[in-house]
Design an enzyme around this catalytic site. Structure first.
Site, PDB file in Angstrom:
ATOM      1  N   GLY A  12     -13.161 -16.761  -2.215  1.00  0.00           N
ATOM      2  CA  GLY A  12     -12.405 -16.892  -1.420  1.00  0.00           C
ATOM      3  C   GLY A  12     -12.320 -17.287  -0.427  1.00  0.00           C
ATOM      4  O   GLY A  12     -11.285 -16.592   0.718  1.00  0.00           O
ATOM      5  N   ALA A  13     -13.852 -17.340  -0.118  1.00  0.00           N
ATOM      6  CA  ALA A  13     -14.284 -17.387   1.561  1.00  0.00           C
ATOM      7  C   ALA A  13     -13.660 -18.592   2.354  1.00  0.00           C
ATOM      8  O   ALA A  13     -13.709 -18.034   3.998  1.00  0.00           O
ATOM      9  CB  ALA A  13     -16.189 -17.795   1.352  1.00  0.00           C
ATOM     10  N   ASP A  16      -7.768 -17.834   4.190  1.00  0.00           N
ATOM     11  CA  ASP A  16      -6.862 -17.359   5.659  1.00  0.00           C
ATOM     12  C   ASP A  16      -7.127 -16.176   5.022  1.00  0.00           C
ATOM     13  O   ASP A  16      -7.257 -15.374   6.329  1.00  0.00           O
ATOM     14  CB  ASP A  16      -5.299 -17.557   4.892  1.00  0.00           C
ATOM     15  CG  ASP A  16      -5.107 -17.704   6.708  1.00  0.00           C
ATOM     16  OD1 ASP A  16      -5.705 -18.369   7.161  1.00  0.00           O
ATOM     17  OD2 ASP A  16      -3.777 -17.670   6.903  1.00  0.00           O
ATOM     18  N   ARG A  47     -13.997 -23.176  -3.685  1.00  0.00           N
ATOM     19  CA  ARG A  47     -13.847 -24.093  -4.595  1.00  0.00           C
ATOM     20  C   ARG A  47     -14.777 -25.369  -3.451  1.00  0.00           C
ATOM     21  O   ARG A  47     -15.555 -26.407  -3.954  1.00  0.00           O
ATOM     22  CB  ARG A  47     -12.571 -24.922  -4.899  1.00  0.00           C
ATOM     23  CG  ARG A  47     -12.881 -24.288  -6.833  1.00  0.00           C
ATOM     24  CD  ARG A  47     -11.532 -24.010  -7.192  1.00  0.00           C
ATOM     25  NE  ARG A  47     -10.739 -24.119  -5.428  1.00  0.00           N
ATOM     26  CZ  ARG A  47      -8.991 -24.341  -6.325  1.00  0.00           C
ATOM     27  NH1 ARG A  47      -8.548 -23.314  -7.105  1.00  0.00           N
ATOM     28  NH2 ARG A  47      -8.214 -23.502  -4.709  1.00  0.00           N
ATOM     29  N   LEU A 187      -3.402   2.791   3.423  1.00  0.00           N
ATOM     30  CA  LEU A 187      -4.058   3.139   3.194  1.00  0.00           C
ATOM     31  C   LEU A 187      -5.391   3.765   4.017  1.00  0.00           C
ATOM     32  O   LEU A 187      -5.844   4.778   4.118  1.00  0.00           O
ATOM     33  CB  LEU A 187      -4.765   3.661   1.636  1.00  0.00           C
ATOM     34  CG  LEU A 187      -3.870   3.708   0.744  1.00  0.00           C
ATOM     35  CD1 LEU A 187      -3.827   3.916  -0.652  1.00  0.00           C
ATOM     36  CD2 LEU A 187      -2.255   5.432   1.130  1.00  0.00           C
ATOM     37  N   LYS A 189      -4.651   2.548   7.327  1.00  0.00           N
ATOM     38  CA  LYS A 189      -4.495   2.697   8.644  1.00  0.00           C
ATOM     39  C   LYS A 189      -4.586   4.138   8.537  1.00  0.00           C
ATOM     40  O   LYS A 189      -4.626   5.652   8.280  1.00  0.00           O
ATOM     41  CB  LYS A 189      -2.813   2.832   8.575  1.00  0.00           C
ATOM     42  CG  LYS A 189      -2.397   1.037   8.264  1.00  0.00           C
ATOM     43  CD  LYS A 189      -1.029   0.822   8.268  1.00  0.00           C
ATOM     44  CE  LYS A 189      -0.475  -0.491   8.181  1.00  0.00           C
ATOM     45  NZ  LYS A 189      -1.432  -1.633   9.472  1.00  0.00           N
ATOM     46  N   HIS A 247       3.526  -0.375   0.383  1.00  0.00           N
ATOM     47  CA  HIS A 247       2.481   0.090   1.119  1.00  0.00           C
ATOM     48  C   HIS A 247       3.579   0.792   2.030  1.00  0.00           C
ATOM     49  O   HIS A 247       3.541   2.315   1.705  1.00  0.00           O
ATOM     50  CB  HIS A 247       2.316  -0.654   2.485  1.00  0.00           C
ATOM     51  CG  HIS A 247       2.262  -2.225   1.959  1.00  0.00           C
ATOM     52  ND1 HIS A 247       0.503  -2.267   1.411  1.00  0.00           N
ATOM     53  CD2 HIS A 247       2.236  -2.778   3.365  1.00  0.00           C
ATOM     54  CE1 HIS A 247       0.536  -3.444   1.700  1.00  0.00           C
ATOM     55  NE2 HIS A 247       1.316  -4.341   2.337  1.00  0.00           N
TER      56      HIS A 247
HETATM   57  C1  BG6 Z   1       1.074  -7.666   3.767  1.00  0.00           C
HETATM   58  C2  BG6 Z   1       2.275  -8.286   3.746  1.00  0.00           C
HETATM   59  O1  BG6 Z   1       0.321  -6.650   2.595  1.00  0.00           O
HETATM   60  O2  BG6 Z   1       1.616  -6.223   4.677  1.00  0.00           O
HETATM   61  C3  BG6 Z   1       2.801  -8.641   4.779  1.00  0.00           C
HETATM   62  O3  BG6 Z   1       2.139  -8.989   2.426  1.00  0.00           O
HETATM   63  C4  BG6 Z   1       3.308  -8.003   6.389  1.00  0.00           C
HETATM   64  O4  BG6 Z   1       3.884  -9.515   4.313  1.00  0.00           O
HETATM   65  C5  BG6 Z   1       1.774  -7.557   6.078  1.00  0.00           C
HETATM   66  O5  BG6 Z   1       3.717  -8.948   7.172  1.00  0.00           O
HETATM   67  C6  BG6 Z   1       2.099  -6.087   7.158  1.00  0.00           C
HETATM   68  O6  BG6 Z   1       0.738  -5.138   7.266  1.00  0.00           O
HETATM   69  P1  BG6 Z   1       0.467  -4.798   8.648  1.00  0.00           P
HETATM   70  O7  BG6 Z   1      -0.679  -3.886   8.704  1.00  0.00           O
HETATM   71  O8  BG6 Z   1       0.383  -6.080   9.983  1.00  0.00           O
HETATM   72  O9  BG6 Z   1       1.838  -3.835   9.204  1.00  0.00           O
END
Ligand code: BG6
Length: 481
Positions: A12-13, A16, A47, A187, A189, A247
């Site tokens: 998926g290089a 985004d 691709r 995890l 952070k 998260h």
């Molecule tokens: C991603 C979500 O996992 O985490 C996004 O898909 C969100 O919607 C992002 O913006 C937030 O990450 P961070 O590190 O900016 O708090």
């Protein structure tokens, strides 16, 4: 340490995630000497038809923006390590040519007889099974006797318990659990990784961290922007799957778990699973869902969408330490600020002689972002001649205290962990299952329209009902910060 060549394959290089997270993380590791040019090769696979230079230019274009002048030379050295192979995600031919490239690199660089292959799937999960099958069939390091193959995958791991289990089973047939690295970037952070140290290396917290002393715990994620450009993905998943089920729940585990036997990844993850298994079914009276006004204006979002962009809910952990302590989980998009924090609110002092209740309680705040910090709200005597009290803070702000340290990006750390073979900060299969078990009934009821989001204004605190719910659960707004 392991020697021999390392092949990092970014699938998926051209996408985004690869551009914004994977390649920058690899560059930072390279810049700091964790990836050595005499060992490492990076292969982009996707691709789109691109030349090596096309891909390098894309990556350069993104990385150059924040790069310091002294890093420019390092950047061009880094780009030299990258090659590109194009092919479909279920194309034997594509993966055979990928394998050929990797093997050539190994032959050229491998003086130690080992081969390490890291496959990073920066791809939508719908193609995980076919990609993994292709890797297993065509890209295993058979010619070289020692080394490893590891697969890194990103959420969403399914949409509910059944689909997640199906995905786990499909991947599980191809690769063993120690080869699978499920990333939850929270995890990685700094202040999330600090939680175990904080809890288990400080005598101060040991006797206090329980239902006898803690009134409620909030785990909050706010963003001050909407689904911008990701409406199609988001509308299918919603805030609970996007943020809370992964998260925030991972953070909850680290806040609530018992002390692990040791720091071995299996010991830590054993304790996390126990927390998840102790979470009671969610009571719908303790759920507030919201959707910001204007969300459905996005053409990729369905006009009558029931998808929440905000949720507050109380999770209750049924065990000796936490019974009766509400965990207030809150996440929302398009709110008034961007912040992620844990707020541990202690009970009021019994037999208060200062009549200082209005000053608020002791509250311990761990701010994950922005501006990492931990601070403890205390009641102190107001300096001066009067005998009155005010609330103040013991403040450990990382920006001030650790000025010389550059806090690494979550992805940087997690990719390094995969290279080192440390699964501590990755989600284990049974953890994932337990996490889906908690939310699946609610998610299904939202999809069936049985539970509906209330509208809220973009740029606000979210629906007022959410603040009322938190207050009802015992949260008291304190003063100070
Ligand atoms: C991603 C979500 O996992 O985490 C996004 O898909 C969100 O919607 C992002 O913006 C937030 O990450 P961070 O590190 O900016 O708090």
């Amino acid at each position: 340490t392991e020697m021999g060549c390392l092949s990092i394959v970014v699938l998926g290089a051209s996408g985004d995630l690869a551009k914004k997270k994977t390649f920058p993380a690899l560059f930072n590791l390279f810049r700091q000497g964790f990836l050595q040019s005499n060992e490492v090769h990076i292969f982009g696979y996707a691709r789109t038809k691109l030349s090596d230079d096309d891909l390098r230019e894309r990556i350069r274009g993104y990385l150059i923006k924040g790069a310091l002048p002294e890093n420019l030379e390092i950047l061009s050295d880094f780009l030299k390590l990258i090659k590109y192979v194009s092919g479909g995600y279920d194309s034997a031919e594509g993966f055979l040519s990928l394998n050929k490239e990797i093997s050539e690199h190994e032959l050229a660089k491998n003086s130690y007889g080992s081969s390490r292959r890291l496959f990073y799937l920066a791809l939508p999960p719908s193609v995980y099974p076919s990609v993994c099958k292709m890797i297993k069939s065509y890209c295993m390091n058979q010619a070289v006797p020692t080394g490893w193959t590891r697969i890194v995958v990103e959420k969403p791991f399914g949409k509910d318990l059944a689909s997640a289990e199906e995905l786990s089973a499909q991947l599980g047939e191809l690769f063993d659990e120690p080869q699978l690295y499920r990333i939850d970037h929270y995890l990685g952070k700094e202040l999330v990784q600090n939680l175990l140290v904080l809890r288990f290396a400080n005598r101060l917290f040991l006797p206090l961290w329980n239902r006898d002393n803690i009134d409620n715990i909030q785990i909050v994620f706010r963003e001050d922007f909407g689904t911008e450009g990701r409406g199609g993905y988001f509308d299918e998943y919603g805030i609970i799957r996007d943020i809370i089920q992964n998260h925030l729940l991972q953070v909850l585990c680290l806040v609530a778990m018992e002390k692990p036997v040791s720091l071995r990844p299996e010991h830590i993850r054993d304790e996390k699973v126990k927390v998840l298994q102790s979470v009671l079914p969610i009571n719908y009276d303790e759920v507030v869902l919201g959707q910001y006004e204007g969300y459905t204006d996005d053409p990729t979002v369905s006009k009558d969408s029931n998808t929440p962009t905000f949720a507050t809910m109380i999770l209750r952990i049924h065990n000796e330490r936490w019974e009766g302590v509400p965990f207030i989980m809150k996440a929302g998009k398009a709110l008034n600020s961007r912040k992620a924090e844990i707020r541990v609110q202690f009970k009021d002092v019994p037999g208060d002689i200062f009549k200082c209740k209005k000053q608020g309680r002791n509250e311990f705040v761990i701010r994950l972002q922005p501006k990492e910090a931990m601070y403890m709200k205390l009641t102190v005597k107001k300096p001066g001649l009067d005998m009155s009290t005010i609330q103040s803070e013991l403040d450990l702000s990382y920006g001030q205290r650790y000025q010389e340290v550059q806090i690494p990006e979550a992805y940087e750390r997690l990719i390094l962990d995969t290279i080192r073979g440390d699964q501590q900060h990755f989600v284990r299969r049974d953890e994932l299952r337990a996490a889906w078990e908690i939310f699946t009934p609610l998610l299904h009821d939202i999809e069936d329209g049985k539970v509906k989001p209330v509208p809220y204004k973009p740029g606000s605190r979210g629906p007022p009902e959410a603040d009322e719910l938190a207050a009802k659960a015992g949260y008291v707004q304190t003063h100070g910060y």
